[in-house]
Write a protein that holds these residues in place. Sequence first.
Motif, PDB file in Angstrom:
ATOM      1  N   UNK A  93       0.830  -1.200   0.000  1.00 42.00           N
ATOM      2  CA  UNK A  93       0.000   0.000   0.000  1.00 42.00           C
ATOM      3  C   UNK A  93       0.866   1.251   0.000  1.00 42.00           C
ATOM      4  N   UNK A  94       0.205   2.421  -0.074  1.00 43.12           N
ATOM      5  CA  UNK A  94       0.986   3.668  -0.141  1.00 43.12           C
ATOM      6  C   UNK A  94       1.620   4.016   1.196  1.00 43.12           C
ATOM      7  N   UNK A  95       0.946   3.670   2.307  1.00 41.45           N
ATOM      8  CA  UNK A  95       1.569   3.906   3.602  1.00 41.45           C
ATOM      9  C   UNK A  95       2.793   3.018   3.745  1.00 41.45           C
ATOM     10  N   UNK A  96       2.628   1.767   3.397  1.00 41.93           N
ATOM     11  CA  UNK A  96       3.709   0.786   3.494  1.00 41.93           C
ATOM     12  C   UNK A  96       4.895   1.176   2.604  1.00 41.93           C
ATOM     13  N   UNK A  97       4.600   1.488   1.339  1.00 43.06           N
ATOM     14  CA  UNK A  97       5.681   1.698   0.371  1.00 43.06           C
ATOM     15  C   UNK A  97       6.259   3.108   0.401  1.00 43.06           C
ATOM     16  N   UNK A  98       5.375   4.121   0.495  1.00 45.39           N
ATOM     17  CA  UNK A  98       5.860   5.493   0.292  1.00 45.39           C
ATOM     18  C   UNK A  98       6.108   6.235   1.589  1.00 45.39           C
ATOM     19  N   UNK A 122      -4.176   4.150  -2.551  1.00 46.23           N
ATOM     20  CA  UNK A 122      -5.545   4.575  -2.243  1.00 46.23           C
ATOM     21  C   UNK A 122      -5.546   5.880  -1.431  1.00 46.23           C
ATOM     22  N   UNK A 123      -4.406   6.576  -1.472  1.00 47.18           N
ATOM     23  CA  UNK A 123      -4.286   7.936  -0.936  1.00 47.18           C
ATOM     24  C   UNK A 123      -4.542   8.034   0.568  1.00 47.18           C
ATOM     25  N   UNK A 134       1.567   9.506   2.334  1.00 44.44           N
ATOM     26  CA  UNK A 134       2.371  10.400   1.481  1.00 44.44           C
ATOM     27  C   UNK A 134       1.647  10.764   0.185  1.00 44.44           C
ATOM     28  N   UNK A 135       0.713   9.922  -0.224  1.00 45.36           N
ATOM     29  CA  UNK A 135      -0.002  10.137  -1.495  1.00 45.36           C
ATOM     30  C   UNK A 135      -1.345  10.857  -1.330  1.00 45.36           C
ATOM     31  N   UNK A 136      -1.719  11.202  -0.093  1.00 44.60           N
ATOM     32  CA  UNK A 136      -2.973  11.927   0.135  1.00 44.60           C
ATOM     33  C   UNK A 136      -2.988  13.210  -0.702  1.00 44.60           C
ATOM     34  N   UNK A 137      -4.144  13.519  -1.290  1.00 42.69           N
ATOM     35  CA  UNK A 137      -4.235  14.677  -2.190  1.00 42.69           C
ATOM     36  C   UNK A 137      -4.266  15.989  -1.404  1.00 42.69           C
ATOM     37  N   UNK A 138      -3.829  17.074  -2.027  1.00 39.45           N
ATOM     38  CA  UNK A 138      -3.951  18.392  -1.398  1.00 39.45           C
ATOM     39  C   UNK A 138      -5.436  18.665  -1.170  1.00 39.45           C
ATOM     40  N   UNK A 209      -1.212   1.298  -8.864  1.00 41.18           N
ATOM     41  CA  UNK A 209      -2.637   1.176  -9.203  1.00 41.18           C
ATOM     42  C   UNK A 209      -3.439   2.133  -8.329  1.00 41.18           C
ATOM     43  N   UNK A 210      -4.123   3.091  -8.948  1.00 38.00           N
ATOM     44  CA  UNK A 210      -4.990   4.008  -8.208  1.00 38.00           C
ATOM     45  C   UNK A 210      -6.234   3.230  -7.811  1.00 38.00           C
ATOM     46  N   UNK A 211      -6.515   3.219  -6.490  1.00 43.14           N
ATOM     47  CA  UNK A 211      -7.510   2.294  -5.960  1.00 43.14           C
ATOM     48  C   UNK A 211      -8.436   2.989  -4.968  1.00 43.14           C
ATOM     49  N   UNK A 212      -9.549   2.325  -4.634  1.00 45.02           N
ATOM     50  CA  UNK A 212     -10.572   2.933  -3.781  1.00 45.02           C
ATOM     51  C   UNK A 212     -10.462   2.453  -2.329  1.00 45.02           C
ATOM     52  N   UNK A 213     -10.735   3.371  -1.403  1.00 44.44           N
ATOM     53  CA  UNK A 213     -10.931   3.034   0.009  1.00 44.44           C
ATOM     54  C   UNK A 213     -12.224   3.732   0.449  1.00 44.44           C
ATOM     55  N   UNK A 214     -13.383   3.204   0.020  1.00 43.18           N
ATOM     56  CA  UNK A 214     -14.651   3.884   0.325  1.00 43.18           C
ATOM     57  C   UNK A 214     -14.843   4.119   1.819  1.00 43.18           C
ATOM     58  N   UNK A 215     -14.389   3.177   2.634  1.00 40.66           N
ATOM     59  CA  UNK A 215     -14.607   3.273   4.079  1.00 40.66           C
ATOM     60  C   UNK A 215     -13.948   4.522   4.665  1.00 40.66           C
ATOM     61  N   UNK A 216     -12.676   4.693   4.390  1.00 40.24           N
ATOM     62  CA  UNK A 216     -11.971   5.830   4.999  1.00 40.24           C
ATOM     63  C   UNK A 216     -12.147   7.130   4.221  1.00 40.24           C
ATOM     64  N   UNK A 217     -12.579   7.035   2.989  1.00 40.29           N
ATOM     65  CA  UNK A 217     -12.906   8.257   2.246  1.00 40.29           C
ATOM     66  C   UNK A 217     -14.316   8.741   2.620  1.00 40.29           C
ATOM     67  N   UNK A 218     -15.089   7.876   3.293  1.00 39.21           N
ATOM     68  CA  UNK A 218     -16.453   8.243   3.678  1.00 39.21           C
ATOM     69  C   UNK A 218     -17.385   8.365   2.491  1.00 39.21           C
TER      70      UNK A 218
END
Length: 247
Positions: A93-98, A122-123, A134-138, A209-218
């Motif tokens: 994941x992005x937390x793990x890798x970046x 999944x940002x 690190x990949x969270x959007x502005x 791969x740009x991916x979804x996290x519906x739970x944490x994105x609400x």
Amino acid sequence: MKLVFSRPESMFDKQMHYCPGCGHGIIHRILAEVIDELNIRERVVGVAPVGCSVLIYDYINCDMYEAAHGRAPAVATGCKRVHPDLIVFTYQGDGDLASIGMSEIIHAANRGEKITTIFVNNAIYGMTGGQMAPTTLLGQKTTTSPFGRAPEREGHPIKVCELLSVLDGSAYIVRGSLSSPQKIIQVKKYIKKAFETQMKGLGFSLVEILSMCPTNWGMSPTKAQEWVAEMMENLYPLGEFKLPRGE
Ligand SMILES: Cc1ncc(C[n+]2csc(CCOP(=O)(O)OP(=O)(O)O)c2C)c(N)n1
Ligand code: SF4
């Protein structure tokens, strides 16, 4: 009757723990299909991450290691160097890798390790409750950026493909997205090409791969998929950033 759809051989018949609309299940499925199509199941070794997909070894029917947070590229490096005939991948994941694993991935790519990384962006930190990655959007709100990520406070989103593709050791660097069925089919082609790059001995390959996290994105699963297309793909352009030498 003609069989048109079945479970890939490289996938266990097991219910997944992922939330509805999560991208991990889709990526597991196409990864298993690629392993089947390349007929490499008995030669593949995966390295699982720390994150929601930590249980990937319960779903994909191949040998797998579990690595400490961010260290999957180091574990994969050791495996591949000792057993060069195996086909070794990390799934991160992005937390793990970046975040915690950033130096690991940079040095593995720079050394040109003949491994393949499946990088799921999944940002957000999914597993631990939606902290900023690190990949969270502005402007994106997370539990640790409740006012929206601001560059002067939390820094800019990190673009992993752009970063790794300038390293001389990387061979194939590509970004795809799960925002539509067509793009999912394209991601599968990218994963196949990444494994082929490794099998030809050409060096390090990474599929973001740009991916979804519906739970944490609400958001609902449908809205989350739209958000990938509308928001993430604008910041993270899709396509092949670096092709193996000679292509
Ligand atoms: C050394 C260490 N620090 C922190 C954690 C807690 N932790 C577990 S998963 C995770 C974030 C995972 O996020 P990501 O890699 O983006 O994967 P996702 O869950 O979104 O798929 C963190 C911080 C840990 N397990 N080990
Ligand atoms: S929290 Fe997010 S990344 Fe984790 S399983 Fe749920 S939707 Fe997927």
